[in-house]
Write a protein that holds these residues in place. Structure first.
Motif, PDB file in Angstrom:
ATOM      1  N   ARG A 184       0.864  -1.232   0.190  1.00 27.07           N
ATOM      2  CA  ARG A 184       0.128   0.149   0.089  1.00 27.07           C
ATOM      3  C   ARG A 184       0.986   1.285  -0.032  1.00 27.07           C
ATOM      4  O   ARG A 184       1.999   1.325   0.591  1.00 27.07           O
ATOM      5  N   THR A 185       0.407   2.332  -0.361  1.00 29.80           N
ATOM      6  CA  THR A 185       0.883   3.662  -0.511  1.00 29.80           C
ATOM      7  C   THR A 185       0.294   4.610   0.684  1.00 29.80           C
ATOM      8  O   THR A 185      -0.865   5.149   0.050  1.00 29.80           O
ATOM      9  N   LEU A 186       0.616   4.863   1.645  1.00 30.54           N
ATOM     10  CA  LEU A 186       0.006   5.896   2.642  1.00 30.54           C
ATOM     11  C   LEU A 186       0.977   6.773   3.211  1.00 30.54           C
ATOM     12  O   LEU A 186       1.942   6.337   3.982  1.00 30.54           O
ATOM     13  N   ASP A 187       0.984   8.013   2.632  1.00 29.68           N
ATOM     14  CA  ASP A 187       2.019   9.019   3.177  1.00 29.68           C
ATOM     15  C   ASP A 187       3.417   8.356   3.169  1.00 29.68           C
ATOM     16  O   ASP A 187       4.252   8.310   4.265  1.00 29.68           O
ATOM     17  N   PRO A 188       3.778   7.914   1.838  1.00 31.13           N
ATOM     18  CA  PRO A 188       5.075   7.258   1.799  1.00 31.13           C
ATOM     19  C   PRO A 188       6.387   7.673   2.294  1.00 31.13           C
ATOM     20  O   PRO A 188       6.603   9.071   2.244  1.00 31.13           O
TER      21      PRO A 188
END
Length: 401
Positions: free
Chosen positions: A326-330
């Protein structure tokens, strides 16, 4: 293969390395090893005392038959004008010292244990001390510790269960790569040597470092919030282009931990961190190169967040596999500069260190590391002592993998 048969070049090849040369038609491979003879009189003539005699052992492997169909042995001697092959006829057979015979026997044993069809590396380091085939398993497997996927081979070779094969690969391969890291960082001219060894033609220093890190994603280490497992895509296009096809955002590495993606941007070790003059208030002026790099990775972070959210079903890596991370505030990692950036008097160095540390502590979700700091962390991964650049990595350490 003519270069290998030329006595003028035989001295330039590394001894005790397995060189791999695929057939042009893809039907098989040549495997070649150059052995430095210990001399017929005593083993004392082996390195560090250079020998004037070398053996070339070449194996012909046919993929469809999955077998070695031919083994060639040639002997060379060094003269004042270079290396020349020692021709042998029916009345002049090749004579081997006991030491060389032992090494060839071990090499033959190794070749029967390797999955030759799966070997893709151009060159594999073979442990210099490989010898009698009855040596302990731990000594025998050291011959392939430089292969990143060596555990797949070792799982077939090791049956005793006394040691896990991936442990051996972690220890040997990482130690070898750590040595290369140090040479790239400290030894003038080694960057060009590495380019030749890796078959790189790029004039850009960043590309050379990208190649090294792509082969060694473990160097980015194990953090408190992430465990970096692998590189999902090198030179990843993390944003769509404009209508004219320009302004593509490309990050050096899109990495994946267990659940999330991480962006990594690599700059040169020579990238300056500071300008020549300090600020008035006990701080030092940051260089434009450094602030531009931070701005670049911030933009990459924002672009990737948008693309990951809107095109999640289309985000495939180079192997055509859908990214499961997943990409979350990478999180972002910026590798740049070195200890040389902090040069100056003790006071100047202290101000520069303080400025740099305050800046990166207040830069949200971007981890800025110098090459020296990255080397220190890689040393800690390899050795539980974590004693840094001047540490000698002892084979007796119980490595924490």
């Amino acid at each position: 293969m003519s270069g290998f048969d030329d006595g003028a070049t035989i001295g330039g090849w590394r001894t005790d390395h397995l060189y791999v040369h695929p057939f042009k038609n893809g039907d098989g491979k040549f495997f070649t090893v150059i052995i430095e003879e210990g001399g017929s009189r005593s083993i004392e003539y082996i390195p560090p005392f250079p020998s004037r005699n070398r053996l070339k052992v070449k194996f012909t492997f046919i993929t469809e038959r999955n077998e070695i169909t031919k083994v060639e042995l040639r002997k060379y001697k060094e003269y004042k004008d270079g290396w020349r092959e020692q021709w042998s006829g029916a009345d002049d057979p090749i004579a081997l010292s006991h030491f060389s015979f032992q090494k060839i026997m071990a090499l033959l044993q190794l070749m029967t244990e390797l999955d030759l069809a799966s070997v893709t590396e151009r060159r594999l380091a073979i442990h210099e001390g490989y010898g009698p085939i009855d040596r302990e398993t731990a000594d025998k497997v050291k011959s392939i510790v430089a292969l990143p996927e060596g555990y797949k081979i070792l799982d077939e070779v090791l049956q005793s269960g006394l040691i896990q094969s991936h442990d051996i690969v972690n220890i040997g391969y990482r130690k070898a790569q750590l040595g290369i890291f140090k040479r790239l960082l400290e030894e003038p001219g080694y960057l060009d040597v590495y380019k030749v060894e890796e078959g790189l033609t790029t004039p850009q220093e960043e590309k050379v470092w990208q190649n090294f890190f792509q082969r060694n994603p473990w160097i980015f280490g194990f953090g408190l919030d992430y465990r970096y497992l692998n590189i999902l895509q090198a030179e990843a296009h993390i944003a769509d282009t404009d209508l004219s096809g320009n302004d593509a955002a490309i990050v050096d590495f899109l990495m994946g931990c267990t659940d999330f993606t991480v962006l990594v941007e690599v700059k040169k070790p020579s990238t300056p961190l500071f300008l020549k003059n300090q600020n008035r208030a006990n701080s030092w002026r940051l260089s434009r190169d450094f602030t531009d790099a931070v701005s670049q990775i911030l933009e990459q972070k924002a672009s990737w967040q948008i693309k990951a959210e809107t095109n999640a079903h289309k985000n495939l890596n180079g192997a055509g596999k859908l990214l499961r991370q997943r990409t979350l505030d990478p999180k972002c990692i910026l590798i740049t500069s070195s200890d040389a950036a902090f040069a100056g008097s003790e006071k100047e160095r202290e101000i520069k260190l303080r400025t740099f540390e305050l800046f990166r502590r207040d830069t949200r979700n971007i981890e800025v590391l110098t090459y020296d700091e990255l080397y220190e962390r890689a040393s800690f991964i390899v050795s539980e002592k974590g004693s840094g650049r001047n540490a000698s990595i002892d084979d007796s350490i119980d490595y924490p993998f």
